[in-house]
Design a protein around this motif. Structure first.
Motif, PDB file in Angstrom:
ATOM      1  N   PRO A 383      64.615  49.771  15.318  1.00  0.00           N
ATOM      2  CA  PRO A 383      63.257  50.517  16.099  1.00  0.00           C
ATOM      3  C   PRO A 383      62.870  51.631  14.849  1.00  0.00           C
ATOM      4  N   ILE A 384      63.923  52.181  14.304  1.00  0.00           N
ATOM      5  CA  ILE A 384      63.697  53.217  13.463  1.00  0.00           C
ATOM      6  C   ILE A 384      62.772  52.798  12.272  1.00  0.00           C
ATOM      7  N   ASN A 385      62.622  51.581  11.832  1.00  0.00           N
ATOM      8  CA  ASN A 385      61.742  50.964  10.980  1.00  0.00           C
ATOM      9  C   ASN A 385      60.171  51.293  11.311  1.00  0.00           C
ATOM     10  N   VAL A 386      59.982  52.017  12.570  1.00  0.00           N
ATOM     11  CA  VAL A 386      58.553  52.314  12.870  1.00  0.00           C
ATOM     12  C   VAL A 386      58.388  53.438  11.712  1.00  0.00           C
ATOM     13  N   ARG A 387      58.990  54.067  10.834  1.00  0.00           N
ATOM     14  CA  ARG A 387      58.830  54.837   9.778  1.00  0.00           C
ATOM     15  C   ARG A 387      58.280  54.115   8.540  1.00  0.00           C
ATOM     16  N   MET A 388      58.601  52.690   8.352  1.00  0.00           N
ATOM     17  CA  MET A 388      58.470  51.906   7.436  1.00  0.00           C
ATOM     18  C   MET A 388      57.225  51.117   7.416  1.00  0.00           C
ATOM     19  N   VAL A 389      56.456  51.426   8.449  1.00  0.00           N
ATOM     20  CA  VAL A 389      55.252  50.489   8.548  1.00  0.00           C
ATOM     21  C   VAL A 389      54.209  50.260   7.392  1.00  0.00           C
ATOM     22  N   PRO A 390      53.886  51.323   6.569  1.00  0.00           N
ATOM     23  CA  PRO A 390      53.078  51.264   5.337  1.00  0.00           C
ATOM     24  C   PRO A 390      53.605  50.489   4.401  1.00  0.00           C
ATOM     25  N   PHE A 391      55.222  50.760   4.441  1.00  0.00           N
ATOM     26  CA  PHE A 391      55.863  50.029   3.161  1.00  0.00           C
ATOM     27  C   PHE A 391      55.921  48.589   3.508  1.00  0.00           C
ATOM     28  N   ILE A 392      56.286  48.021   4.732  1.00  0.00           N
ATOM     29  CA  ILE A 392      56.239  46.772   5.202  1.00  0.00           C
ATOM     30  C   ILE A 392      55.141  46.190   4.997  1.00  0.00           C
ATOM     31  N   ARG A 393      53.971  46.716   5.151  1.00  0.00           N
ATOM     32  CA  ARG A 393      52.549  46.108   5.139  1.00  0.00           C
ATOM     33  C   ARG A 393      52.183  45.935   3.713  1.00  0.00           C
ATOM     34  N   ARG A 394      52.642  46.886   2.722  1.00  0.00           N
ATOM     35  CA  ARG A 394      52.255  46.616   1.449  1.00  0.00           C
ATOM     36  C   ARG A 394      53.348  45.697   0.713  1.00  0.00           C
ATOM     37  N   ALA A 395      54.471  45.594   1.073  1.00  0.00           N
ATOM     38  CA  ALA A 395      55.476  44.825   0.332  1.00  0.00           C
ATOM     39  C   ALA A 395      55.591  43.292   0.858  1.00  0.00           C
ATOM     40  N   LEU A 396      55.106  43.320   2.384  1.00  0.00           N
ATOM     41  CA  LEU A 396      55.258  41.814   2.835  1.00  0.00           C
ATOM     42  C   LEU A 396      54.072  41.880   3.631  1.00  0.00           C
ATOM     43  N   PRO A 397      52.946  41.796   3.253  1.00  0.00           N
ATOM     44  CA  PRO A 397      51.633  42.104   4.020  1.00  0.00           C
ATOM     45  C   PRO A 397      51.425  40.736   5.101  1.00  0.00           C
ATOM     46  N   ARG A 398      51.949  39.557   4.828  1.00  0.00           N
ATOM     47  CA  ARG A 398      51.950  38.628   5.941  1.00  0.00           C
ATOM     48  C   ARG A 398      52.916  38.530   6.920  1.00  0.00           C
ATOM     49  N   ALA A 399      54.068  39.513   6.738  1.00  0.00           N
ATOM     50  CA  ALA A 399      55.177  39.741   7.948  1.00  0.00           C
ATOM     51  C   ALA A 399      54.645  40.338   9.068  1.00  0.00           C
ATOM     52  N   PRO A 400      54.524  39.800  10.203  1.00  0.00           N
ATOM     53  CA  PRO A 400      54.045  40.537  11.553  1.00  0.00           C
ATOM     54  C   PRO A 400      55.084  41.602  11.940  1.00  0.00           C
ATOM     55  N   ILE A 401      54.278  42.938  12.146  1.00  0.00           N
ATOM     56  CA  ILE A 401      55.128  43.754  12.832  1.00  0.00           C
ATOM     57  C   ILE A 401      54.626  43.942  14.145  1.00  0.00           C
TER      58      ILE A 401
END
Length: 538
Positions: A383-401
């Protein structure tokens, strides 16, 4: 130089290093330990100590380098191998930690304590069936510590073997009556009834711990037993007694683990201030990769994320990796910032403009794709990865969130009533909970405005009231076809390692909607605090 002289010089350096560490003089300790490593490059404990003091100074790359260099040097010392594996895991080097674990597994006829340590490491790495098998061997040889009993019970619980977990927890409390962790798990294994509960056991154990003690460990143990007593009364419908126990538990937790409201605001400010350009998907190595695809589930704790995880991983092409911390660890590694406290995260954010996101994505995949175990997708549910959304989006742009959203009063009450130990200081006070939830809403609102489409909002109410339609939407977002199994999480045999592990083994139901209303009068301060922040509570 003579051997004797070399030994004397090494002893002198060891004393200098220890004195510096005892005094918190990390740079001086590093200098002494670096000299020791030069003199004895195969000394694994020295390399681990050097990695520790380097990490204390916030330098993750250099610390990790020392740990990785120690891996091929490992002697046949089970305790040493385990210590190195723990450090590697914390630094995000999961593959190297697994190599240590495999090396440990080659020990001939290991004693119970070694098998228990292996089981613990397997659990931390998310390999629950392997951990259970190791714990079976350890128990057969004879386990004799409270931590071993507790791990044994938890591994039973994670796999849905409730009767066996209950028997081990009762034995644990018989041997160690002040083991509050065991009481909390025992109370939550099943619904307590007036005819069958452990209230007398919990009260007796609580009475053994001095209410006058100023020791934080005693206060924590008392808080845990009060939490267990709350669960019994709540299940049995004795709401006044339940609330009194919960209030006592949370008051103790506030004493030993207060919430830092200003620190939470500072962190949210920093996250909101991240340049929008960071989240823009770039055409680089991070956008294309071979192998399984991660699916991230984020949100507030107790929002129903475990249920979504179980439903989604019931699909034939998806497996759950559990609550893993790999993305944050790799983010800290790429930023070269020790993964320690909110201050570390603030430093990561400061360095994010110059971050190599292709490397971040590649490192994350390298350390996690093994978890897919032949499936096309694997779920990273934290759950705390809600803080990571922009970083996930940039590093793994095809990964669904997937962002799971639950009603504010329900999710806040659910946090308030669950004993999270020392992990979540916001959840032991109504005002703190309302404040933390307000910062979470502020953050997720900003993500939606600044990164449209970056995450799919999934309503918990819709998930339990309209599971078929909601799962169709979720699966379509992930590029998957609907399967009937996704509507029956109770049939999913996978291990579940969260506080919801018992509940999610039931068929999908809506009984938890509006659960907070049982204590509407007592929760009025939280409702008002949420309303003051403009959060609508129906």
């Amino acid at each position: 130089m003579h051997i004797a002289d070399t030994s004397a010089a090494a002893d002198r350096l060891r004393r200098q290093a220890q004195q510096s560490m005892d005094a918190g003089q990390w740079a001086a300790a590093q200098t002494a330990l670096e000299s020791l490593v030069q003199a004895a490059p195969h000394d694994v404990p020295v390399r681990m100590a050097l990695a520790d003091v380097i990490l204390r100074q916030g330098k993750m790359h250099a610390a990790t380098r020392q740990l990785l260099q120690a891996v091929p040097l490992l002697p046949n010392d089970a305790r040493l191998i385990a210590q190195l594996a723990w450090r590697l895991s914390t630094n995000g080097e999961i593959q190297a930690a697994r190599a240590c674990l495999a090396h440990l597994g080659r020990a001939p006829a290991p004693p119970a304590e070694v098998l228990s340590e292996q089981a613990h490491l397997c659990w931390v790495l998310g390999e629950i069936p392997a951990a259970r098998a190791l714990m079976d061997r350890a128990a057969a040889l004879g386990i004799d510590t409270s931590s071993e009993y507790y791990l044994n019970a938890m591994l039973y619980q994670f796999l849905g073997r409730i009767a066996e977990a209950e028997a081990v927890l009762l034995a644990c409390l018989q041997h160690w009556p002040d083991h509050g962790d065991a009481a909390v798990i025992l109370a939550n294994l099943r619904k307590q009834t007036p005819e069958a509960n452990h209230l007398d056991l919990f009260r007796e154990s609580l009475g053994r711990i001095s209410a006058e003690s100023a020791d934080a460990r005693d206060k924590f143990a008392r808080a845990e037993f009060e939490s267990a007593i709350f669960k019994v009364h709540d299940d049995c419908g004795r709401l006044d007694e339940a609330w009194s126990a919960l209030a006592r538990s949370n008051a103790l937790m506030r004493e030993i683990h207060p919430y830092d409201a200003q620190g939470e605001v500072t962190l949210t400010d920093a996250l909101v201030g991240i340049p929008a350009s960071i989240a823009i998907a770039a055409t680089d190595a991070a956008t294309e990769f071979d192998g399984p695809m991660p699916i991230f589930i984020v949100g507030m704790p107790r929002s129903g994320s475990t249920l979504l995880d179980q439903m989604l991983s019931s699909h034939s092409e998806v497996v759950s990796a559990g609550e893993i911390q790999d993305f944050q660890r790799q983010l800290h590694w790429v930023a070269d910032v020790a993964p320690r406290s909110a201050q570390g995260m603030l430093k990561v954010i400061e360095r994010s403009a110059d971050m190599d996101f292709a490397e971040l994505g590649a490192r994350y995949l390298q350390q996690t794709q093994w978890r897919a175990r032949g499936h096309r997708f694997y779920i990273d549910k934290l759950p705390i990865n809600v803080r990571m959304v922009p970083f996930i989006r940039r590093a793994l742009p095809r990964a669904p969130i997937l962002h799971l959203a639950r009603g504010p009063m329900d999710v806040c009450y659910s946090n308030l009533k669950v004993m999270f130990g020392l992990a979540s200081p916001y959840c032991y006070d109504q005002q703190a909970l309302a404040h933390y939830y307000g910062q979470y809403v502020r953050l997720t609102d900003h993500w939606r405005a600044s990164m449209p489409g970056a995450m799919l909002d999934v309503s918990y109410a819709a998930l339990v009231n309209e599971p078929a339609a909601t799962m169709r939407r979720v699966l379509q977002h992930c590029g998957l076809a609907m399967e009937e199994g996704c509507l029956h999480p109770e049939r999913n045999p996978a291990a579940v390692t969260t506080p919801s592990s018992v509940q999610v083994r039931e068929p999908v139901h809506s009984r938890n909607l509006g659960q907070w209303r049982r204590y509407a009068k007592q929760l009025e301060p939280m409702r008002l605090a949420l309303a003051e922040q403009g959060i609508v509570v129906s």
